[in-house]
Design an enzyme around this catalytic site. Sequence first.
Site, PDB file in Angstrom:
ATOM      1  N   GLU A  58      -6.662 -12.219  -4.381  1.00 23.55           N
ATOM      2  CA  GLU A  58      -7.357 -12.586  -3.135  1.00 23.55           C
ATOM      3  C   GLU A  58      -8.666 -13.339  -3.367  1.00 23.55           C
ATOM      4  O   GLU A  58      -9.716 -12.964  -2.830  1.00 23.55           O
ATOM      5  CB  GLU A  58      -7.565 -11.350  -2.256  1.00 23.55           C
ATOM      6  CG  GLU A  58      -6.251 -10.745  -1.807  1.00 23.55           C
ATOM      7  CD  GLU A  58      -6.374  -9.757  -0.650  1.00 23.55           C
ATOM      8  OE1 GLU A  58      -7.491  -9.413  -0.262  1.00 23.55           O
ATOM      9  OE2 GLU A  58      -5.312  -9.358  -0.120  1.00 23.55           O
ATOM     10  N   GLU A 116       1.370  -7.453  -1.825  1.00 13.57           N
ATOM     11  CA  GLU A 116       0.782  -6.412  -0.973  1.00 13.57           C
ATOM     12  C   GLU A 116       1.311  -6.582   0.437  1.00 13.57           C
ATOM     13  O   GLU A 116       1.538  -7.709   0.894  1.00 13.57           O
ATOM     14  CB  GLU A 116      -0.757  -6.474  -0.941  1.00 13.57           C
ATOM     15  CG  GLU A 116      -1.423  -5.952  -2.185  1.00 13.57           C
ATOM     16  CD  GLU A 116      -2.947  -5.967  -2.120  1.00 13.57           C
ATOM     17  OE1 GLU A 116      -3.515  -5.720  -1.034  1.00 13.57           O
ATOM     18  OE2 GLU A 116      -3.562  -6.250  -3.171  1.00 13.57           O
TER      19      GLU A 116
HETATM   20  C1  BGP Z   1      -6.319  -6.132   0.123  1.00 14.96           C
HETATM   21  C2  BGP Z   1      -6.840  -5.825  -1.267  1.00 14.96           C
HETATM   22  C3  BGP Z   1      -6.517  -4.448  -1.758  1.00 14.96           C
HETATM   23  C4  BGP Z   1      -6.550  -3.378  -0.693  1.00 14.96           C
HETATM   24  C5  BGP Z   1      -5.888  -3.829   0.596  1.00 14.96           C
HETATM   25  C6  BGP Z   1      -6.037  -2.858   1.739  1.00 14.96           C
HETATM   26  O1  BGP Z   1      -7.104  -7.128   0.696  1.00 14.96           O
HETATM   27  O2  BGP Z   1      -6.288  -6.739  -2.192  1.00 14.96           O
HETATM   28  O3  BGP Z   1      -7.336  -4.171  -2.846  1.00 14.96           O
HETATM   29  O4  BGP Z   1      -7.807  -2.870  -0.539  1.00 14.96           O
HETATM   30  O5  BGP Z   1      -6.372  -5.077   1.019  1.00 14.96           O
HETATM   31  O6  BGP Z   1      -7.305  -3.009   2.296  1.00 14.96           O
HETATM   32  P1  BGP Z   1      -8.214  -1.817   2.766  1.00 14.96           P
HETATM   33  O7  BGP Z   1      -8.392  -0.971   1.570  1.00 14.96           O
HETATM   34  O8  BGP Z   1      -9.467  -2.455   3.236  1.00 14.96           O
HETATM   35  O9  BGP Z   1      -7.483  -1.143   3.857  1.00 14.96           O
END
Ligand code: BGP
Length: 468
Positions: free
Chosen positions: A161, A363
């Site tokens: 990201e 993801e």
């Molecule tokens: C993405 C990231 C992850 C994870 C996920 C969920 O943007 O790559 O590392 O954190 O989001 O986000 P959050 O933890 O803010 O719910």
Amino acid sequence: MMFPNNFLWGASTSAYQCEGAATSYGKGLSVMDVSSVFQECGVTDVEVASDHYHRFIEDISLMAEMGFKAYRFSVSWSRILPNGIGEVNEEGIAHYHRVLDELEKHHIEPIVTMYHFDLPLALQDKGGWSNRSTIDAFTEYASVLFSHFGDRIKYWLTINEQNMMIIHGDALGTSSHRKVNNEKKDLYQQNHHMLVAQAKVMQLCHKMTDAKIGPAPNISSVYPATPHPDDMLAASNASAIRNWLYLDATVFGKYNSIAWSFMESEGIIPDIHEGDMEVLKSAQPDFIAFNYYSNMTVQRSRGESITQVKDQQMGESEQGYFESVPNHTLNKNEYGWEIDPIGFRYCLREVWDRYSLPMIVTENGLGAKDILVIGDDNIPTVIDDYRIDYLRAHIKQMRLAIEDGCDVFGYCPWSAIDLVSTHQGMNKRYGFIYVNRDEFDLKDLARYKKKSFYWYQSVISKNGTSLD
Ligand code: BGP
């Protein structure tokens, strides 16, 4: 229509969010270990996290029980190189060899992110990505990884990201908070350095190993709020600034022209050294990995920000170019993120149409306040039907995208096990496996299988043919 036979079903984690052992075994500090975001949000830090560092054998055996074909995880840069460059921490190397041994034992393909938000603090202290020398640091780190693990890893992801670190660095905790004259210009300078670093590392990977390598941005297709041409243009601006700036540079080796004209008008064109554009041009990713949580909807910029909350999926706007608005046709999760499975198919089609490179989803998932209950067999569990519904709907749409002709070779939702969420700590969980700890009470960190564990196990065992 079926998923390909060798489809990589799995799930994802990142080092700082699950490993713990943040200050042990020779590891250097990373920016996430000292991030003020956790404190500001009143949630746990990442000192212990899910204790995956000590419990990876149990965790990987649970992943194997679910039938995982792949496990996407990140290597902690400062565990390998405590100062970001220079001396190698042999304990860190040995640790990841043990993780790879375990995965090999269970025939689980490692998909390894080299850098997931956790820049070594020693590099941040020297200016982080604003400092051009971080390009060399990343290349050095990559060469250490390729020489130690190059024969054991077939799939590498460069930077997780990158686009979110530029757009939402403050919210993620990756910003340097250095005083600079023009903050925005500095951000796009950091971005340029990351693009060059990534290109060099992709080249190096192809030179040193037989592995495949790709980027891992967060991609959201962009809908116009209305069919008004101004909103259509706003959507095109948002797509270029949020998505294509990053992927065009990675795949085509050039800056997206709409994003370039945005940077030009804003006076934030980065300093580009002689040879940089040649480096971008000559590097080629083998695939595109991307994270998908939802698409976004925008209207023409009216000069004020509509949403106050800003994180990876909410409240993005660029004054004069676009403004995010809620999409009232979609439901939201309890944290306000829109749920858009059909948009997932749309997004896969868009990325495929644009780049024609094989894709893997690294993801996708639903964060929720899971409640531990006692199951039928007297063993604690979580009845997470909401997560099953979310994943089922997305997997169905991914199958349709494959029918549409998209080349998708894997799906690794977030997250394999519960881990520390960026803003909501242990309160917002994503895993198939429950980790028994609270925000500040570490309890016994025991692992319990959620209902989604068994559901995903059955999806994988039938290769996605039966989703209901
Ligand atoms: C993405 C990231 C992850 C994870 C996920 C969920 O943007 O790559 O590392 O954190 O989001 O986000 P959050 O933890 O803010 O719910």
